[in-house]
Design an enzyme around this catalytic site. Structure first.
Site, PDB file in Angstrom:
ATOM      1  N   ASN A  86      47.520  45.240  28.951  1.00 19.40           N
ATOM      2  CA  ASN A  86      47.550  44.287  30.124  1.00 19.40           C
ATOM      3  C   ASN A  86      47.640  44.977  31.088  1.00 19.40           C
ATOM      4  O   ASN A  86      46.873  45.266  32.277  1.00 19.40           O
ATOM      5  CB  ASN A  86      48.450  43.433  30.001  1.00 19.40           C
ATOM      6  CG  ASN A  86      48.054  42.439  31.143  1.00 19.40           C
ATOM      7  OD1 ASN A  86      46.918  42.103  31.212  1.00 19.40           O
ATOM      8  ND2 ASN A  86      48.590  42.411  31.874  1.00 19.40           N
ATOM      9  N   TYR A 152      36.370  51.249  37.978  1.00 17.31           N
ATOM     10  CA  TYR A 152      37.086  50.256  37.416  1.00 17.31           C
ATOM     11  C   TYR A 152      36.391  49.923  36.175  1.00 17.31           C
ATOM     12  O   TYR A 152      36.043  49.743  34.945  1.00 17.31           O
ATOM     13  CB  TYR A 152      36.966  49.508  38.011  1.00 17.31           C
ATOM     14  CG  TYR A 152      37.887  48.120  37.607  1.00 17.31           C
ATOM     15  CD1 TYR A 152      39.265  48.429  37.258  1.00 17.31           C
ATOM     16  CD2 TYR A 152      37.430  47.424  37.246  1.00 17.31           C
ATOM     17  CE1 TYR A 152      40.034  46.880  36.568  1.00 17.31           C
ATOM     18  CE2 TYR A 152      37.426  45.881  36.797  1.00 17.31           C
ATOM     19  CZ  TYR A 152      39.204  45.507  36.956  1.00 17.31           C
ATOM     20  OH  TYR A 152      39.503  44.539  36.202  1.00 17.31           O
TER      21      TYR A 152
HETATM   22  N1  LIG Z   1      43.597  38.662  38.009  1.00 18.95           N
HETATM   23  C1  LIG Z   1      41.764  38.769  37.409  1.00 18.95           C
HETATM   24  O1  LIG Z   1      41.405  38.683  38.746  1.00 18.95           O
HETATM   25  C2  LIG Z   1      41.673  39.760  36.494  1.00 18.95           C
HETATM   26  C3  LIG Z   1      40.009  39.895  36.367  1.00 18.95           C
HETATM   27  C4  LIG Z   1      39.869  40.684  35.271  1.00 18.95           C
HETATM   28  C5  LIG Z   1      40.354  41.031  34.589  1.00 18.95           C
HETATM   29  N2  LIG Z   1      41.736  41.686  34.458  1.00 18.95           N
HETATM   30  C6  LIG Z   1      42.385  42.692  33.689  1.00 18.95           C
HETATM   31  O2  LIG Z   1      43.793  42.441  33.958  1.00 18.95           O
HETATM   32  C7  LIG Z   1      44.873  42.915  33.495  1.00 18.95           C
HETATM   33  C8  LIG Z   1      46.043  42.332  34.372  1.00 18.95           C
HETATM   34  O3  LIG Z   1      45.719  42.246  35.674  1.00 18.95           O
HETATM   35  P1  LIG Z   1      46.287  40.745  37.122  1.00 18.95           P
HETATM   36  O4  LIG Z   1      45.516  40.678  37.497  1.00 18.95           O
HETATM   37  O5  LIG Z   1      47.180  40.815  35.972  1.00 18.95           O
HETATM   38  O6  LIG Z   1      47.404  42.788  37.760  1.00 18.95           O
HETATM   39  P2  LIG Z   1      48.558  42.188  38.304  1.00 18.95           P
HETATM   40  O7  LIG Z   1      48.694  41.378  38.696  1.00 18.95           O
HETATM   41  O8  LIG Z   1      47.994  44.113  39.392  1.00 18.95           O
HETATM   42  O9  LIG Z   1      49.462  43.199  37.247  1.00 18.95           O
HETATM   43  C9  LIG Z   1      50.221  44.225  36.677  1.00 18.95           C
HETATM   44  C10 LIG Z   1      50.636  44.423  36.129  1.00 18.95           C
HETATM   45  O10 LIG Z   1      50.659  45.653  35.352  1.00 18.95           O
HETATM   46  C11 LIG Z   1      52.163  46.255  35.956  1.00 18.95           C
HETATM   47  N3  LIG Z   1      52.028  48.044  35.467  1.00 18.95           N
HETATM   48  C12 LIG Z   1      51.644  49.258  36.849  1.00 18.95           C
HETATM   49  N4  LIG Z   1      51.642  49.342  36.210  1.00 18.95           N
HETATM   50  C13 LIG Z   1      52.181  50.077  36.004  1.00 18.95           C
HETATM   51  C14 LIG Z   1      52.819  50.929  34.859  1.00 18.95           C
HETATM   52  N5  LIG Z   1      52.592  52.420  35.016  1.00 18.95           N
HETATM   53  N6  LIG Z   1      53.291  50.665  33.895  1.00 18.95           N
HETATM   54  C15 LIG Z   1      53.793  49.686  33.452  1.00 18.95           C
HETATM   55  N7  LIG Z   1      53.256  47.900  33.975  1.00 18.95           N
HETATM   56  C16 LIG Z   1      52.708  48.764  34.826  1.00 18.95           C
HETATM   57  C17 LIG Z   1      52.999  45.574  36.927  1.00 18.95           C
HETATM   58  O11 LIG Z   1      53.882  45.895  36.946  1.00 18.95           O
HETATM   59  P3  LIG Z   1      54.549  45.888  37.958  1.00 18.95           P
HETATM   60  O12 LIG Z   1      54.897  44.171  38.836  1.00 18.95           O
HETATM   61  O13 LIG Z   1      56.421  46.604  37.735  1.00 18.95           O
HETATM   62  O14 LIG Z   1      54.607  47.063  39.085  1.00 18.95           O
HETATM   63  C18 LIG Z   1      51.917  44.742  36.840  1.00 18.95           C
HETATM   64  O15 LIG Z   1      52.734  43.259  35.682  1.00 18.95           O
HETATM   65  C19 LIG Z   1      44.243  44.149  33.804  1.00 18.95           C
HETATM   66  O16 LIG Z   1      43.768  44.953  32.699  1.00 18.95           O
HETATM   67  C20 LIG Z   1      43.515  44.262  34.785  1.00 18.95           C
HETATM   68  O17 LIG Z   1      41.897  45.017  35.176  1.00 18.95           O
HETATM   69  C21 LIG Z   1      42.357  40.952  36.324  1.00 18.95           C
END
Ligand SMILES: NC(=O)c1ccc[n+]([C@@H]2O[C@H](COP(=O)([O-])OP(=O)(O)OC[C@H]3O[C@@H](n4cnc5c(N)ncnc54)[C@H](OP(=O)(O)O)[C@@H]3O)[C@@H](O)[C@H]2O)c1
Length: 245
Positions: A86, A152
């Site tokens: 994720n 992306y």
């Molecule tokens: N939210 C959306 O609208 C959306 C839509 C489509 C797809 N997605 C996908 O869903 C997934 C999660 O997205 P999100 O929006 O929840 O992201 P987010 O809120 O930015 O959270 C990212 C997470 O990844 C962790 N992270 C960052 N760099 C890392 C590393 N090098 N090693 C381990 N962990 C790391 C962060 O940890 P720290 O807190 O420790 O930095 C955080 O827990 C992604 O694959 C994204 O592409 C999201």
């Protein structure tokens, strides 16, 4: 108790997925990079709800760190039966005339390299058990392909390709590999959003509302379950019908 490892589970969708899998009865490894206190809060919430969880700091784009992560999870909770890939880094908007190869690599680190490292690290556990669930968190941006996001979009397409190949390769081991593709789901990093920020998007969503992290977690929960044992190589899009296959 089956162990579920969720990368990037300190906030956003990963935290919701971790909470849901814990409620489903998995022992959850909550991975984080910099957000230790947030990850510890997720673990505390899970424990106070009666679940089992442990926080593990590791950069999931680094090979040695992922190896150590898998060893740590195995030692603390047991062999991994469910992997949720994720984690994401920043997703900057970059017009094609400024797009560098480094921009592609930044996305591929998270959506090709990291899932590969994570899968390789836990595959011996799944093979030994004769079963496993690999769930990739992709994005409907592959279909929407918005301008300025080509690195992306390309990496998310590659992640979908990995999912399909791994599903064929690992089916005989009892391991399913699927991808959940969320639409826009506001999380902490999107900041405060006004009604006006959301209304244009929501007007295009057939179910007429914005997505919530729990919507994504529910799809992951199904794919992680025993009931989903005959589902592999599939993509479940969670976006209220914003785009349709
Ligand atoms: N939210 C959306 O609208 C959306 C839509 C489509 C797809 N997605 C996908 O869903 C997934 C999660 O997205 P999100 O929006 O929840 O992201 P987010 O809120 O930015 O959270 C990212 C997470 O990844 C962790 N992270 C960052 N760099 C890392 C590393 N090098 N090693 C381990 N962990 C790391 C962060 O940890 P720290 O807190 O420790 O930095 C955080 O827990 C992604 O694959 C994204 O592409 C999201």
């Amino acid at each position: 108790m089956t162990v579920a490892l969720v990368s990037g589970a300190s906030r956003g969708l990963g935290a919701a997925i971790a909470r849901r899998l814990a409620a489903d009865g998995f022992a959850v490894a909550v991975n984080y990079a910099a957000g230790r206190s947030r990850a510890e809060q997720v673990v505390a919430d899970i424990r106070s709800a009666g679940g089992t969880a442990e926080a593990f700091g590791a950069d999931v784009t680094d090979e040695a760190a992922v190896r150590e992560l898998a060893e740590g999870v195995r030692a603390a909770l047991g062999p991994v039966g469910v992997l949720v890939a994720n984690a994401t880094g920043p997703q900057p908007e970059t017009p094609v005339d400024r797009l560098e190869w480094r921009d592609h690599l930044d996305q591929l680190e998270f959506f090709v390299k990291s899932p590969t490292l994570l899968l390789r690290a836990v595959l011996p556990d799944m093979r030994a058990a004769g079963s496993g669930r690999v769930i990739q968190i992709g994005s409907d941006m592959f279909e929407r392909a918005l301008p300025g996001h080509s690195a992306y979009v390309a990496a998310k397409g590659a992640q979908w390709g990995l999912t399909r190949s791994w599903a064929r390769e690992l089916g005989a081991d009892g391991i399913t590999v699927n991808l959940v593709a969320p639409g826009w789901v506001p999380v902490e990093r999107h900041g405060e959003l006004s009604e006006a920020d959301l209304s244009g998007y929501v007007s295009e969503v057939p179910v007429g509302r914005i997505g919530r992290p729990v919507d994504v977690a529910a799809a992951v929960s199904y794919l992680a379950s025993e009931a989903a044992g005959f589902v592999t190589g599939q993509r479940v899009t969670v976006n209220g019908g914003h785009n349709m296959d």
